[in-house]
Design a protein around this motif. Structure first.
Motif, PDB file in Angstrom:
ATOM      1  N   GLN A 150      30.052  41.126  46.034  1.00  0.00           N
ATOM      2  CA  GLN A 150      31.182  41.968  46.452  1.00  0.00           C
ATOM      3  C   GLN A 150      32.167  41.172  47.299  1.00  0.00           C
ATOM      4  O   GLN A 150      33.388  41.309  47.144  1.00  0.00           O
ATOM      5  N   GLN A 151      31.652  40.335  48.177  1.00  0.00           N
ATOM      6  CA  GLN A 151      32.543  39.506  48.990  1.00  0.00           C
ATOM      7  C   GLN A 151      33.319  38.522  48.119  1.00  0.00           C
ATOM      8  O   GLN A 151      34.493  38.238  48.386  1.00  0.00           O
ATOM      9  N   ALA A 152      32.666  38.011  47.079  1.00  0.00           N
ATOM     10  CA  ALA A 152      33.360  37.100  46.159  1.00  0.00           C
ATOM     11  C   ALA A 152      34.474  37.837  45.416  1.00  0.00           C
ATOM     12  O   ALA A 152      35.573  37.291  45.217  1.00  0.00           O
ATOM     13  N   ALA A 153      34.189  39.086  45.009  1.00  0.00           N
ATOM     14  CA  ALA A 153      35.222  39.885  44.334  1.00  0.00           C
ATOM     15  C   ALA A 153      36.383  40.169  45.280  1.00  0.00           C
ATOM     16  O   ALA A 153      37.565  40.096  44.885  1.00  0.00           O
ATOM     17  N   GLU A 154      36.058  40.478  46.523  1.00  0.00           N
ATOM     18  CA  GLU A 154      37.107  40.715  47.522  1.00  0.00           C
ATOM     19  C   GLU A 154      37.930  39.446  47.748  1.00  0.00           C
ATOM     20  O   GLU A 154      39.168  39.495  47.844  1.00  0.00           O
ATOM     21  N   HIS A 155      37.241  38.317  47.819  1.00  0.00           N
ATOM     22  CA  HIS A 155      37.938  37.043  48.029  1.00  0.00           C
ATOM     23  C   HIS A 155      38.866  36.729  46.857  1.00  0.00           C
ATOM     24  O   HIS A 155      39.980  36.213  47.053  1.00  0.00           O
ATOM     25  N   LYS A 156      38.415  37.068  45.657  1.00  0.00           N
ATOM     26  CA  LYS A 156      39.241  36.848  44.467  1.00  0.00           C
ATOM     27  C   LYS A 156      40.506  37.702  44.521  1.00  0.00           C
ATOM     28  O   LYS A 156      41.614  37.230  44.205  1.00  0.00           O
ATOM     29  N   LEU A 157      40.350  38.968  44.928  1.00  0.00           N
ATOM     30  CA  LEU A 157      41.515  39.850  45.063  1.00  0.00           C
ATOM     31  C   LEU A 157      42.447  39.362  46.172  1.00  0.00           C
ATOM     32  O   LEU A 157      43.676  39.486  46.066  1.00  0.00           O
ATOM     33  N   LYS A 158      41.864  38.814  47.226  1.00  0.00           N
ATOM     34  CA  LYS A 158      42.685  38.279  48.316  1.00  0.00           C
ATOM     35  C   LYS A 158      43.537  37.111  47.827  1.00  0.00           C
ATOM     36  O   LYS A 158      44.735  37.020  48.131  1.00  0.00           O
ATOM     37  N   LYS A 159      42.911  36.229  47.054  1.00  0.00           N
ATOM     38  CA  LYS A 159      43.651  35.087  46.520  1.00  0.00           C
ATOM     39  C   LYS A 159      44.766  35.556  45.585  1.00  0.00           C
ATOM     40  O   LYS A 159      45.880  35.014  45.609  1.00  0.00           O
ATOM     41  N   ARG A 160      44.452  36.573  44.776  1.00  0.00           N
ATOM     42  CA  ARG A 160      45.465  37.098  43.866  1.00  0.00           C
ATOM     43  C   ARG A 160      46.611  37.742  44.645  1.00  0.00           C
ATOM     44  O   ARG A 160      47.792  37.525  44.336  1.00  0.00           O
ATOM     45  N   SER A 161      46.258  38.514  45.677  1.00  0.00           N
ATOM     46  CA  SER A 161      47.294  39.154  46.499  1.00  0.00           C
ATOM     47  C   SER A 161      48.133  38.110  47.222  1.00  0.00           C
ATOM     48  O   SER A 161      49.375  38.204  47.261  1.00  0.00           O
ATOM     49  N   ASP A 162      47.476  37.111  47.777  1.00  0.00           N
ATOM     50  CA  ASP A 162      48.213  36.041  48.468  1.00  0.00           C
ATOM     51  C   ASP A 162      49.133  35.307  47.506  1.00  0.00           C
ATOM     52  O   ASP A 162      50.263  34.927  47.869  1.00  0.00           O
ATOM     53  N   SER A 163      48.651  35.111  46.275  1.00  0.00           N
ATOM     54  CA  SER A 163      49.467  34.412  45.275  1.00  0.00           C
ATOM     55  C   SER A 163      50.717  35.213  44.929  1.00  0.00           C
ATOM     56  O   SER A 163      51.824  34.657  44.823  1.00  0.00           O
ATOM     57  N   VAL A 164      50.548  36.539  44.763  1.00  0.00           N
ATOM     58  CA  VAL A 164      51.702  37.391  44.434  1.00  0.00           C
ATOM     59  C   VAL A 164      52.692  37.416  45.594  1.00  0.00           C
ATOM     60  O   VAL A 164      53.916  37.326  45.392  1.00  0.00           O
ATOM     61  N   PHE A 165      52.188  37.526  46.828  1.00  0.00           N
ATOM     62  CA  PHE A 165      53.087  37.541  47.988  1.00  0.00           C
ATOM     63  C   PHE A 165      53.792  36.192  48.156  1.00  0.00           C
ATOM     64  O   PHE A 165      54.953  36.133  48.577  1.00  0.00           O
ATOM     65  N   LYS A 166      53.094  35.130  47.809  1.00  0.00           N
ATOM     66  CA  LYS A 166      53.716  33.812  47.876  1.00  0.00           C
ATOM     67  C   LYS A 166      54.842  33.704  46.843  1.00  0.00           C
ATOM     68  O   LYS A 166      55.929  33.170  47.125  1.00  0.00           O
ATOM     69  N   GLU A 167      54.558  34.221  45.649  1.00  0.00           N
ATOM     70  CA  GLU A 167      55.584  34.233  44.606  1.00  0.00           C
ATOM     71  C   GLU A 167      56.754  35.123  45.010  1.00  0.00           C
ATOM     72  O   GLU A 167      57.928  34.792  44.775  1.00  0.00           O
ATOM     73  N   LEU A 168      56.450  36.258  45.642  1.00  0.00           N
ATOM     74  CA  LEU A 168      57.497  37.168  46.108  1.00  0.00           C
ATOM     75  C   LEU A 168      58.377  36.485  47.149  1.00  0.00           C
ATOM     76  O   LEU A 168      59.617  36.617  47.118  1.00  0.00           O
ATOM     77  N   GLU A 169      57.755  35.758  48.057  1.00  0.00           N
ATOM     78  CA  GLU A 169      58.522  35.044  49.082  1.00  0.00           C
ATOM     79  C   GLU A 169      59.431  33.997  48.455  1.00  0.00           C
ATOM     80  O   GLU A 169      60.594  33.826  48.859  1.00  0.00           O
TER      81      GLU A 169
END
Length: 392
Positions: A264-283
């Protein structure tokens, strides 16, 4: 009370100066000297003497067979009237073989005596000490697991107010380390029980071969023989009966619980990386939009008619708006996953920790009682035997 003690003082003085007391003191001193000999050293010495005995018996048997052949040849020579000197030579060879047989038999007797001495004077007391040590070890483990059970039961008073605090990298590494330690615990526990069983089965098997192999009735055991064998037999039965599967399955179940948290922590970490990637792209896209707005103005699309929707500023703005929506969606998924992780972690630990330590507490208690029964029974037998020896 003082008169009671005085009435026994002559008896005490006479006993302390008696040969039996001196013998008992000497025996105690020899026991203390023996206790300084390591168990592994005794096993190595027994192995060396057993190997020596094997070679001596082998040589003795080979010599005996050669002697029988010579005797058979001698009978044929005497029956056929062979030359006297040939017969004499054969007789001398038989005498030489008989001398060798006597030497081998004496060597076998000496080696066997040393094996018996090592078995009775060193191995047996060491086995008693080992049983006592295992009894104390499992008592200590029982007390530790009791304390651990009490501590982890306090987890039930923790609550989870729908927390969405994300799992940090430190938390992830700690969970992975916990999983690795539980795997080591499971492996070490299984190896411990297997090693102890293999050990006592090997010792009991060796004693069975060395003590009873050549007896016509295997149930006819003298007291000296049955003393050490009885200890090992009880020890073996005690180990075979302990419910180690319950304890090992308890550890394994706890490992499964922790592994679920890791996933579950790995799945959460994967979603975090995806969210960070989208926010980075948004910036990145937002910076590009601001650059275009500085160049063309924020309303540069006005007055262009049908081409207004295809202006660089509006196209970039549409992409940025789409990324904002996607970023919010990914953030929501990530926060939801964080909440699931927190709830799962608390729930799994609240159920997993007490279960595993309760299983280990029960197992430790059974082991402590089993070894205590073996040790107490053997100590009682030894006291009775020593008392009978003093009376004879």
């Amino acid at each position: 009370m003082s008169s009671y003690c005085k009435s026994f003082s002559p008896l005490i003085r006479s006993w302390s100066s008696s040969p039996r007391a001196a013998a008992l003191t000497s025996f105690r001193d020899s026991q203390e000297e023996m206790s300084r000999v390591s168990h592994s050293c005794t096993i190595e010495k027994l192995y060396a003497w057993e190997k020596k005995l094997y070679l001596e018996v082998k040589n003795c048997e080979r010599t005996r067979q050669e002697k029988e052949k010579r005797q058979s040849l001698l009978r044929r020579q005497e029956a056929n009237g062979v030359d006297y000197f040939k017969v004499l030579k054969n007789k001398r060879e038989i005498e030489r073989l008989e001398s060798k047989l006597m030497v081998y038999c004496q060597a076998i007797e000496t080696t066997s005596t040393e094996i018996v001495r090592l078995r009775e004077a060193e191995l047996f007391p060491q086995l008693l000490d080992l049983v006592n040590g295992l009894m104390c070890m499992w008592r200590g483990m029982y007390e530790c697991h009791q304390v651990q059970t009490h501590i982890v039961q306090q987890l039930q008073y923790l609550n989870n107010p729908s927390s969405t605090i994300p799992t940090s990298e430190l938390h992830r590494q700690a969970t992975l380390q916990l999983e690795a330690e539980i795997e080591n615990w499971y492996s070490a526990f299984c190896n411990l029980i297997k090693s102890q069983r293999d050990y006592i089965h090997a010792i009991t098997g060796w004693l069975r071969l060395s003590l009873f192999q050549y007896q016509h009735d295997p149930f006819e055991r003298n007291h000296q023989n049955s003393e050490i064998y009885g200890l090992c037999e009880e020890w073996q039965l005690a180990l075979d009966r302990v419910p180690d599967k319950v304890a090992s399955e308890g550890i394994k179940s706890f490992l499964t619980v922790i592994h679920a948290i890791v996933i579950q922590q790995a799945a959460e970490h994967k979603l975090k990386k995806r969210s960070d990637s989208v926010f980075k792209e948004l910036e990145k896209r937002s910076k590009e939009l601001r650059s275009l707005e500085r160049k063309y103005g924020p309303y540069s699309s006005e007055g262009y008619g049908d081409n207004a929707s295809r202006s660089p500023v509006m196209e970039k703005k549409a992409k940025v708006d789409g990324l904002k929506t996607k970023a919010e969606e990914e953030k929501t998924k990530y926060e939801k996953s964080s909440g699931i992780t927190r709830a799962m972690t608390l729930n799994n630990l609240q159920t997993g920790f007490p279960n595993v330590f309760q299983a280990m507490t029960g197992f430790s208690s059974v082991c402590a009682q089993a070894f205590s029964a073996v040790y107490s029974h053997q100590r009682t037998s030894n006291i009775s035997l020593n008392f009978n020896k003093m009376l004879t």
